[in-house]
Write a protein that holds these residues in place. Sequence first.
Motif, PDB file in Angstrom:
ATOM      1  N   ILE A   1      33.073  33.701  36.441  1.00 15.71           N
ATOM      2  CA  ILE A   1      32.038  33.429  37.452  1.00 15.71           C
ATOM      3  C   ILE A   1      32.528  33.548  38.888  1.00 15.71           C
ATOM      4  O   ILE A   1      31.741  33.452  39.817  1.00 15.71           O
ATOM      5  CB  ILE A   1      31.415  32.034  37.239  1.00 15.71           C
ATOM      6  CG1 ILE A   1      32.462  30.931  37.463  1.00 15.71           C
ATOM      7  CG2 ILE A   1      30.765  31.935  35.881  1.00 15.71           C
ATOM      8  CD1 ILE A   1      31.870  29.552  37.578  1.00 15.71           C
ATOM      9  N   ARG A   2      33.820  33.752  39.086  1.00 15.54           N
ATOM     10  CA  ARG A   2      34.440  33.674  40.409  1.00 15.54           C
ATOM     11  C   ARG A   2      33.709  34.485  41.483  1.00 15.54           C
ATOM     12  O   ARG A   2      33.601  34.041  42.630  1.00 15.54           O
ATOM     13  CB  ARG A   2      35.898  34.115  40.318  1.00 15.54           C
ATOM     14  CG  ARG A   2      36.658  34.004  41.617  1.00 15.54           C
ATOM     15  CD  ARG A   2      38.096  34.481  41.489  1.00 15.54           C
ATOM     16  NE  ARG A   2      38.856  33.603  40.617  1.00 15.54           N
ATOM     17  CZ  ARG A   2      39.516  34.008  39.533  1.00 15.54           C
ATOM     18  NH1 ARG A   2      39.517  35.286  39.186  1.00 15.54           N
ATOM     19  NH2 ARG A   2      40.172  33.145  38.795  1.00 15.54           N
ATOM     20  N   TYR A   3      33.244  35.668  41.167  1.00 12.34           N
ATOM     21  CA  TYR A   3      32.635  36.539  42.180  1.00 12.34           C
ATOM     22  C   TYR A   3      31.126  36.695  42.001  1.00 12.34           C
ATOM     23  O   TYR A   3      30.538  37.602  42.563  1.00 12.34           O
ATOM     24  CB  TYR A   3      33.321  37.907  42.170  1.00 12.34           C
ATOM     25  CG  TYR A   3      34.762  37.825  42.634  1.00 12.34           C
ATOM     26  CD1 TYR A   3      35.063  37.705  43.985  1.00 12.34           C
ATOM     27  CD2 TYR A   3      35.809  37.834  41.724  1.00 12.34           C
ATOM     28  CE1 TYR A   3      36.377  37.614  44.416  1.00 12.34           C
ATOM     29  CE2 TYR A   3      37.127  37.741  42.148  1.00 12.34           C
ATOM     30  CZ  TYR A   3      37.402  37.631  43.500  1.00 12.34           C
ATOM     31  OH  TYR A   3      38.699  37.538  43.920  1.00 12.34           O
ATOM     32  N   ASN A   4      30.472  35.793  41.256  1.00  8.69           N
ATOM     33  CA  ASN A   4      29.035  35.954  41.051  1.00  8.69           C
ATOM     34  C   ASN A   4      28.224  35.397  42.226  1.00  8.69           C
ATOM     35  O   ASN A   4      28.757  34.718  43.111  1.00  8.69           O
ATOM     36  CB  ASN A   4      28.581  35.404  39.690  1.00  8.69           C
ATOM     37  CG  ASN A   4      28.483  33.897  39.629  1.00  8.69           C
ATOM     38  OD1 ASN A   4      28.380  33.204  40.637  1.00  8.69           O
ATOM     39  ND2 ASN A   4      28.499  33.365  38.420  1.00  8.69           N
TER      40      ASN A   4
ATOM     41  N   MET B   1      40.252  40.255  44.664  1.00  4.97           N
ATOM     42  CA  MET B   1      41.547  40.107  44.020  1.00  4.97           C
ATOM     43  C   MET B   1      41.342  39.472  42.639  1.00  4.97           C
ATOM     44  O   MET B   1      40.702  38.426  42.524  1.00  4.97           O
ATOM     45  CB  MET B   1      42.474  39.234  44.867  1.00  4.97           C
ATOM     46  CG  MET B   1      42.673  39.763  46.293  1.00  4.97           C
ATOM     47  SD  MET B   1      43.236  41.464  46.385  1.00  4.97           S
ATOM     48  CE  MET B   1      44.878  41.321  45.756  1.00  4.97           C
ATOM     49  N   PRO B   2      41.858  40.089  41.576  1.00  4.67           N
ATOM     50  CA  PRO B   2      41.623  39.574  40.227  1.00  4.67           C
ATOM     51  C   PRO B   2      42.346  38.257  39.933  1.00  4.67           C
ATOM     52  O   PRO B   2      41.915  37.490  39.084  1.00  4.67           O
ATOM     53  CB  PRO B   2      42.137  40.693  39.329  1.00  4.67           C
ATOM     54  CG  PRO B   2      43.097  41.453  40.169  1.00  4.67           C
ATOM     55  CD  PRO B   2      42.627  41.316  41.585  1.00  4.67           C
ATOM     56  N   ASP B   3      43.439  37.977  40.624  1.00  2.00           N
ATOM     57  CA  ASP B   3      44.212  36.750  40.407  1.00  2.00           C
ATOM     58  C   ASP B   3      44.520  36.132  41.765  1.00  2.00           C
ATOM     59  O   ASP B   3      45.618  36.305  42.305  1.00  2.00           O
ATOM     60  CB  ASP B   3      45.493  37.077  39.637  1.00  2.00           C
ATOM     61  CG  ASP B   3      46.227  35.829  39.189  1.00  2.00           C
ATOM     62  OD1 ASP B   3      45.589  34.766  39.053  1.00  2.00           O
ATOM     63  OD2 ASP B   3      47.453  35.920  38.975  1.00  2.00           O
ATOM     64  N   PRO B   4      43.549  35.407  42.351  1.00  2.00           N
ATOM     65  CA  PRO B   4      43.700  34.907  43.716  1.00  2.00           C
ATOM     66  C   PRO B   4      44.896  33.962  43.900  1.00  2.00           C
ATOM     67  O   PRO B   4      45.041  32.987  43.160  1.00  2.00           O
ATOM     68  CB  PRO B   4      42.393  34.159  43.977  1.00  2.00           C
ATOM     69  CG  PRO B   4      41.451  34.633  42.938  1.00  2.00           C
ATOM     70  CD  PRO B   4      42.272  35.038  41.767  1.00  2.00           C
ATOM     71  N   ALA B   5      45.728  34.270  44.882  1.00  3.10           N
ATOM     72  CA  ALA B   5      46.938  33.477  45.128  1.00  3.10           C
ATOM     73  C   ALA B   5      46.611  32.049  45.557  1.00  3.10           C
ATOM     74  O   ALA B   5      47.269  31.101  45.133  1.00  3.10           O
ATOM     75  CB  ALA B   5      47.800  34.164  46.187  1.00  3.10           C
TER      76      ALA B   5
ATOM     77  N   PRO C   1      37.669  32.412  45.410  1.00  2.17           N
ATOM     78  CA  PRO C   1      37.735  33.877  45.399  1.00  2.17           C
ATOM     79  C   PRO C   1      38.555  34.386  46.583  1.00  2.17           C
ATOM     80  O   PRO C   1      38.530  33.781  47.657  1.00  2.17           O
ATOM     81  CB  PRO C   1      36.271  34.313  45.536  1.00  2.17           C
ATOM     82  CG  PRO C   1      35.461  33.109  45.247  1.00  2.17           C
ATOM     83  CD  PRO C   1      36.311  31.921  45.541  1.00  2.17           C
ATOM     84  N   GLU C   2      39.271  35.461  46.358  1.00  5.01           N
ATOM     85  CA  GLU C   2      40.118  36.020  47.416  1.00  5.01           C
ATOM     86  C   GLU C   2      39.785  37.490  47.613  1.00  5.01           C
ATOM     87  O   GLU C   2      39.611  38.224  46.651  1.00  5.01           O
ATOM     88  CB  GLU C   2      41.587  35.867  47.027  1.00  5.01           C
ATOM     89  CG  GLU C   2      42.546  36.324  48.087  1.00  5.01           C
ATOM     90  CD  GLU C   2      43.985  36.001  47.715  1.00  5.01           C
ATOM     91  OE1 GLU C   2      44.858  36.787  48.083  1.00  5.01           O
ATOM     92  OE2 GLU C   2      44.220  34.970  47.046  1.00  5.01           O
ATOM     93  N   TYR C   3      39.708  37.864  48.859  1.00  3.78           N
ATOM     94  CA  TYR C   3      39.392  39.245  49.226  1.00  3.78           C
ATOM     95  C   TYR C   3      40.493  39.786  50.121  1.00  3.78           C
ATOM     96  O   TYR C   3      40.980  39.080  51.007  1.00  3.78           O
ATOM     97  CB  TYR C   3      38.061  39.313  49.992  1.00  3.78           C
ATOM     98  CG  TYR C   3      36.904  38.750  49.212  1.00  3.78           C
ATOM     99  CD1 TYR C   3      36.184  39.547  48.326  1.00  3.78           C
ATOM    100  CD2 TYR C   3      36.536  37.415  49.354  1.00  3.78           C
ATOM    101  CE1 TYR C   3      35.125  39.027  47.604  1.00  3.78           C
ATOM    102  CE2 TYR C   3      35.472  36.894  48.636  1.00  3.78           C
ATOM    103  CZ  TYR C   3      34.776  37.694  47.759  1.00  3.78           C
ATOM    104  OH  TYR C   3      33.729  37.172  47.044  1.00  3.78           O
ATOM    105  N   HIS C   4      40.870  41.036  49.874  1.00  4.86           N
ATOM    106  CA  HIS C   4      41.807  41.703  50.776  1.00  4.86           C
ATOM    107  C   HIS C   4      41.006  42.721  51.578  1.00  4.86           C
ATOM    108  O   HIS C   4      40.283  43.539  51.020  1.00  4.86           O
ATOM    109  CB  HIS C   4      42.940  42.403  50.032  1.00  4.86           C
ATOM    110  CG  HIS C   4      43.917  43.038  50.960  1.00  4.86           C
ATOM    111  ND1 HIS C   4      44.783  42.291  51.734  1.00  4.86           N
ATOM    112  CD2 HIS C   4      44.137  44.320  51.283  1.00  4.86           C
ATOM    113  CE1 HIS C   4      45.504  43.115  52.485  1.00  4.86           C
ATOM    114  NE2 HIS C   4      45.126  44.353  52.226  1.00  4.86           N
ATOM    115  N   ILE C   5      41.125  42.624  52.883  1.00  2.00           N
ATOM    116  CA  ILE C   5      40.381  43.492  53.789  1.00  2.00           C
ATOM    117  C   ILE C   5      41.349  44.526  54.350  1.00  2.00           C
ATOM    118  O   ILE C   5      42.410  44.185  54.856  1.00  2.00           O
ATOM    119  CB  ILE C   5      39.759  42.678  54.938  1.00  2.00           C
ATOM    120  CG1 ILE C   5      38.806  41.637  54.357  1.00  2.00           C
ATOM    121  CG2 ILE C   5      39.043  43.598  55.925  1.00  2.00           C
ATOM    122  CD1 ILE C   5      38.353  40.590  55.341  1.00  2.00           C
TER     123      ILE C   5
END
Length: 183
Positions: free
Chosen positions: A104-107, A75-79, A51-55
């Motif tokens: 399941i990526r963000y569960n 991010m819906p499509d993590p780089a 999972p990828e998050y932009h802060i």
Amino acid sequence: MLIRTISLLLLLVTVNISYAQDAFTPDKERVGDVSSSETGQFNHKIMVIIPEYHIRRQLSEPGEEENSEPAKREMPDPAGETEIIKRLSEKGFKIVDRSQVSRIRYNDQVKSAINGDTDLAAKIGLEHGAEIIIIGEAFSETGGPVMGGLMSCRARVEARAIRTDTGEIIAVNSTYGTGLDIA
């Protein structure tokens, strides 16, 4: 810059997974190649969940306190995940379908697995038919404007590769990078 950073992580994880392939083969079968000679494909399936998050920190006006709670966007499509899958696919590994991962990526279970529950990470991989799960997190953060309309950004990727049959961690790595681009 971020892609170069991710590439270094991938190189180390891919090399460790390639060597770990041998650990799945019973002693009597270790003589042969770990890939199918006809297809060049590895015989084991890998699941990748990064999972990828932009802060984004709220910029404060001069004299004001900085906002202590930054905005954190999934991010819906993590780089990082995409790049790891691309590199493993190029090396001939079988990969769990991304549509399964996106559900399941963000569960909460994945978050617990990322935070150190190795048994849960192995269980998630097994439920999706994987023999190895690569699980971790990626963060990017806007640093703010710099000279001439450029914007700074930094990113970090962390990942662990885990055997799903034993829960053994076979590779761990993290890396970070920074960069400037036009705002």
